[in-house]
Design a protein around this motif. Structure first.
Motif, PDB file in Angstrom:
ATOM      1  N   GLU A  28       0.909  -1.021   0.000  1.00  0.00           N
ATOM      2  CA  GLU A  28      -0.095   0.104  -0.004  1.00  0.00           C
ATOM      3  C   GLU A  28       0.815   1.240   0.021  1.00  0.00           C
ATOM      4  O   GLU A  28       1.911   1.327   0.688  1.00  0.00           O
ATOM      5  N   GLU A  32       2.089   0.676   5.667  1.00  0.00           N
ATOM      6  CA  GLU A  32       3.131  -0.454   6.062  1.00  0.00           C
ATOM      7  C   GLU A  32       2.055  -1.870   5.636  1.00  0.00           C
ATOM      8  O   GLU A  32       2.567  -2.862   5.830  1.00  0.00           O
ATOM      9  N   ASN A  33       0.915  -1.551   5.367  1.00  0.00           N
ATOM     10  CA  ASN A  33       0.129  -2.476   4.897  1.00  0.00           C
ATOM     11  C   ASN A  33       0.152  -3.091   3.425  1.00  0.00           C
ATOM     12  O   ASN A  33       0.763  -2.314   2.706  1.00  0.00           O
ATOM     13  N   SER A  35      -2.079  -4.695   0.105  1.00  0.00           N
ATOM     14  CA  SER A  35      -3.170  -4.345  -0.623  1.00  0.00           C
ATOM     15  C   SER A  35      -3.302  -5.638  -1.545  1.00  0.00           C
ATOM     16  O   SER A  35      -2.580  -5.709  -2.297  1.00  0.00           O
TER      17      SER A  35
END
Length: 165
Positions: A28, A32-33, A35
């Motif tokens: 993302e 830190e994510n 997707s």
């Protein structure tokens, strides 16, 4: 190409040849994510390269521009193969390649067809594949799971491995 590399590519293609959709996972943007989103596979080349159509205006394009590292999560329920493919994505704006990969179903996303100015290709070059192959039929898998429950012995899920490309 080395013989081992050729065998690894052949194994990858064999495990995913009937798969039409996978989850494309990107980093993302500014976060830190991870997707993920389902993507239709337009083509798998003989070298394992995978092609996808997308809109240039989509978030995934921004994410790929920031980090070319992507993963593809694949479930092939018909053959009981499960894969996590890691690789490098590149954005390709090549009308000739788009025409070669085009199918009429793509009109659902690109009503203007090949003239859609927002159309772009994502090319994923795989570098590593983690796979789980329990290519028995669903009845055999179910029987072996029940057998494990009845006997108290752990279920053998099949072959797990990693291949480098």
């Amino acid at each position: 190409m080395k013989p081992e590399h050729n065998q690894n590519v052949e194994k990858l293609i064999e495990m995913i040849k009937d798969v039409r959709t996978c989850m494309l996972i990107t980093n993302e943007k500014n976060a830190e994510n991870l997707s993920g989103r389902p993507m239709s596979i337009a083509k798998i080349d003989d070298d394992g390269t995978m092609w996808f159509f997308t809109k240039e205006s989509s978030y995934k394009v921004d994410e790929i521009e920031e980090s070319k590292k992507v993963s593809l999560a694949i479930t092939n329920e018909s053959s009981n193969n499960y894969l996590m493919i890691h690789g490098t994505a590149s954005l390709v704006n090549d009308k000739a390649k788009m025409a070669a990969l085009w199918s009429s179903i793509m009109k659902a996303w690109f009503p203007l067809g090949l003239d859609d100015p927002d159309m772009l290709l994502i090319k994923v070059t795989p570098s590593e594949v983690n796979y789980w192959d329990s290519s028995s039929s669903k009845m055999v898998v179910l029987f072996n799971m029940l057998k494990a429950i009845v006997t108290g012995k752990e279920y053998d899920e099949g072959e797990h491995g990693k291949i480098s490309l």
